[in-house]
Design an enzyme around this catalytic site. Structure first.
Site, PDB file in Angstrom:
ATOM      1  N   SER A   1      33.175  -5.850  67.881  1.00 54.98           N
ATOM      2  CA  SER A   1      33.126  -6.718  68.440  1.00 54.98           C
ATOM      3  C   SER A   1      33.672  -5.879  70.171  1.00 54.98           C
ATOM      4  CB  SER A   1      33.486  -8.504  68.188  1.00 54.98           C
ATOM      5  OG  SER A   1      33.307  -8.843  67.466  1.00 54.98           O
TER       6      SER A   1
ATOM      7  N   GLY B   1      25.383   1.390  70.340  1.00 55.48           N
ATOM      8  CA  GLY B   1      26.770   1.372  69.493  1.00 55.48           C
ATOM      9  C   GLY B   1      26.814   2.386  68.315  1.00 55.48           C
ATOM     10  N   VAL B   2      28.138   1.623  67.623  1.00 53.55           N
ATOM     11  CA  VAL B   2      28.274   2.170  66.437  1.00 53.55           C
ATOM     12  C   VAL B   2      27.592   1.817  65.567  1.00 53.55           C
ATOM     13  CG1 VAL B   2      30.135   0.366  65.418  1.00 53.55           C
ATOM     14  CG2 VAL B   2      30.431   2.696  64.823  1.00 53.55           C
ATOM     15  N   ASP B   3      26.749   0.919  65.164  1.00 51.79           N
ATOM     16  CA  ASP B   3      25.292   0.515  64.565  1.00 51.79           C
ATOM     17  C   ASP B   3      24.097   1.322  64.732  1.00 51.79           C
ATOM     18  OD1 ASP B   3      24.241  -0.887  62.628  1.00 51.79           O
ATOM     19  OD2 ASP B   3      23.005  -2.131  64.138  1.00 51.79           O
TER      20      ASP B   3
ATOM     21  N   ASP C   1      34.794   9.650  65.386  1.00 50.95           N
ATOM     22  CA  ASP C   1      33.219   8.880  64.969  1.00 50.95           C
ATOM     23  C   ASP C   1      33.145   9.002  63.618  1.00 50.95           C
ATOM     24  OD1 ASP C   1      30.732   9.332  64.407  1.00 50.95           O
ATOM     25  OD2 ASP C   1      29.837  11.070  65.347  1.00 50.95           O
TER      26      ASP C   1
HETATM   27  P1  ADP Z   1      30.038  -4.598  69.586  1.00 52.23           P
HETATM   28  O1  ADP Z   1      28.302  -4.968  68.914  1.00 52.23           O
HETATM   29  O2  ADP Z   1      30.470  -5.183  67.874  1.00 52.23           O
HETATM   30  O3  ADP Z   1      30.566  -4.935  69.662  1.00 52.23           O
HETATM   31  P2  ADP Z   1      29.557  -1.820  69.489  1.00 52.23           P
HETATM   32  O4  ADP Z   1      28.839  -0.867  69.007  1.00 52.23           O
HETATM   33  O5  ADP Z   1      29.018  -1.768  70.294  1.00 52.23           O
HETATM   34  O6  ADP Z   1      30.063  -3.063  68.647  1.00 52.23           O
HETATM   35  O7  ADP Z   1      31.023  -1.591  69.533  1.00 52.23           O
HETATM   36  C1  ADP Z   1      31.970  -1.811  68.913  1.00 52.23           C
HETATM   37  C2  ADP Z   1      33.447  -0.068  69.092  1.00 52.23           C
HETATM   38  O8  ADP Z   1      32.453   0.353  68.389  1.00 52.23           O
HETATM   39  C3  ADP Z   1      33.756   0.288  70.067  1.00 52.23           C
HETATM   40  O9  ADP Z   1      34.340   0.084  70.828  1.00 52.23           O
HETATM   41  C4  ADP Z   1      32.214   1.560  70.653  1.00 52.23           C
HETATM   42  O10 ADP Z   1      32.648   2.343  71.863  1.00 52.23           O
HETATM   43  C5  ADP Z   1      32.447   2.141  69.556  1.00 52.23           C
HETATM   44  N1  ADP Z   1      31.674   3.000  68.915  1.00 52.23           N
HETATM   45  C6  ADP Z   1      30.833   3.088  69.590  1.00 52.23           C
HETATM   46  N2  ADP Z   1      30.495   4.553  68.293  1.00 52.23           N
HETATM   47  C7  ADP Z   1      30.818   4.293  67.637  1.00 52.23           C
HETATM   48  C8  ADP Z   1      31.181   5.587  66.615  1.00 52.23           C
HETATM   49  N3  ADP Z   1      30.685   6.577  66.564  1.00 52.23           N
HETATM   50  N4  ADP Z   1      32.242   5.755  66.021  1.00 52.23           N
HETATM   51  C9  ADP Z   1      33.764   4.513  66.492  1.00 52.23           C
HETATM   52  N5  ADP Z   1      33.193   3.132  66.649  1.00 52.23           N
HETATM   53  C10 ADP Z   1      31.842   3.942  68.102  1.00 52.23           C
END
Ligand code: ADP
Length: 171
Positions: free
Chosen positions: A120, A31-33, A9
């Site tokens: 992405s 997601g990560v955001d 994470d």
């Molecule tokens: P995007 O809209 O740019 O595709 P996402 O957040 O949907 O961004 O996904 C980008 C990557 O981040 C994905 O592989 C997702 O599994 C991953 N992700 C989601 N949460 C976390 C986290 N807490 N730490 C690291 N990576 C994450």
């Protein structure tokens, strides 16, 4: 410059800056955001609102801006807007720009360590292998061009599958 690939994470990483795969509104998302906003606390959204004043139409795809990290272990969050394949944004140059601009912002802040997610490769629908290829290409070129300040670049991948892809592509 050291390059590391980790599974985990990104919000837990004790690096100078973590990169957020934001959307152009900078107002948080899934997601990560979403994870970064939850971990940083509500001050992050307030800081993003301030940044947005400079970008009334939203932060353009491929650009990057920094805010403090607030409750995160990392001092800064660098927000970048990846291309959305579902919206027809298929130019790898835009994705390369995200990595390049984020590194440039990190350097301008004096960051010595920075962590990237797979920009992405989630909701925005890009193929994991393509993201990893672009990411390594940009980061290695950036390192080769001589960036004395930046000592460590981490890729922090959420799933074992994504981690395997990044390890494969890194050679
Ligand atoms: P995007 O809209 O740019 O595709 P996402 O957040 O949907 O961004 O996904 C980008 C990557 O981040 C994905 O592989 C997702 O599994 C991953 N992700 C989601 N949460 C976390 C986290 N807490 N730490 C690291 N990576 C994450």
């Amino acid at each position: 410059m050291r390059l590391e690939i980790l599974q985990g994470d990104i919000t837990t990483r004790d690096v100078d800056a973590i990169v957020n795969a934001a959307n152009s509104s900078l107002m948080g998302g899934g997601g990560v955001d979403g994870a970064i906003h939850r971990a940083a606390g509500p001050e992050l959204l307030a800081a993003c609102r301030e940044v947005r004043k400079e970008y009334p139409g939203g932060l353009p795809v491929g650009r990057a801006v920094a805010t403090p990290g607030f409750n995160l272990p990392s001092r800064w969050v660098i927000h970048t807007v990846g291309p959305n394949r579902h919206a027809g944004q298929t130019d790898p140059g835009l994705l390369a720009s995200c990595f390049r601009e984020s590194l440039a912002v990190a350097e301008s802040l004096g960051a010595r360590s920075v962590a990237f997610p797979a920009i992405s490769a989630g909701i925005y629908g890009w193929d994991a292998r393509e993201v990893a290829t672009v990411a390594f290409d940009v980061v290695r070129n950036f390192g080769a061009d001589g960036s004395p300040a930046l000592e460590l670049v981490e890729f922090v991948l959420f799933s074992p599958e994504m981690t395997t892809v990044f390890r494969d592509v890194s050679g």
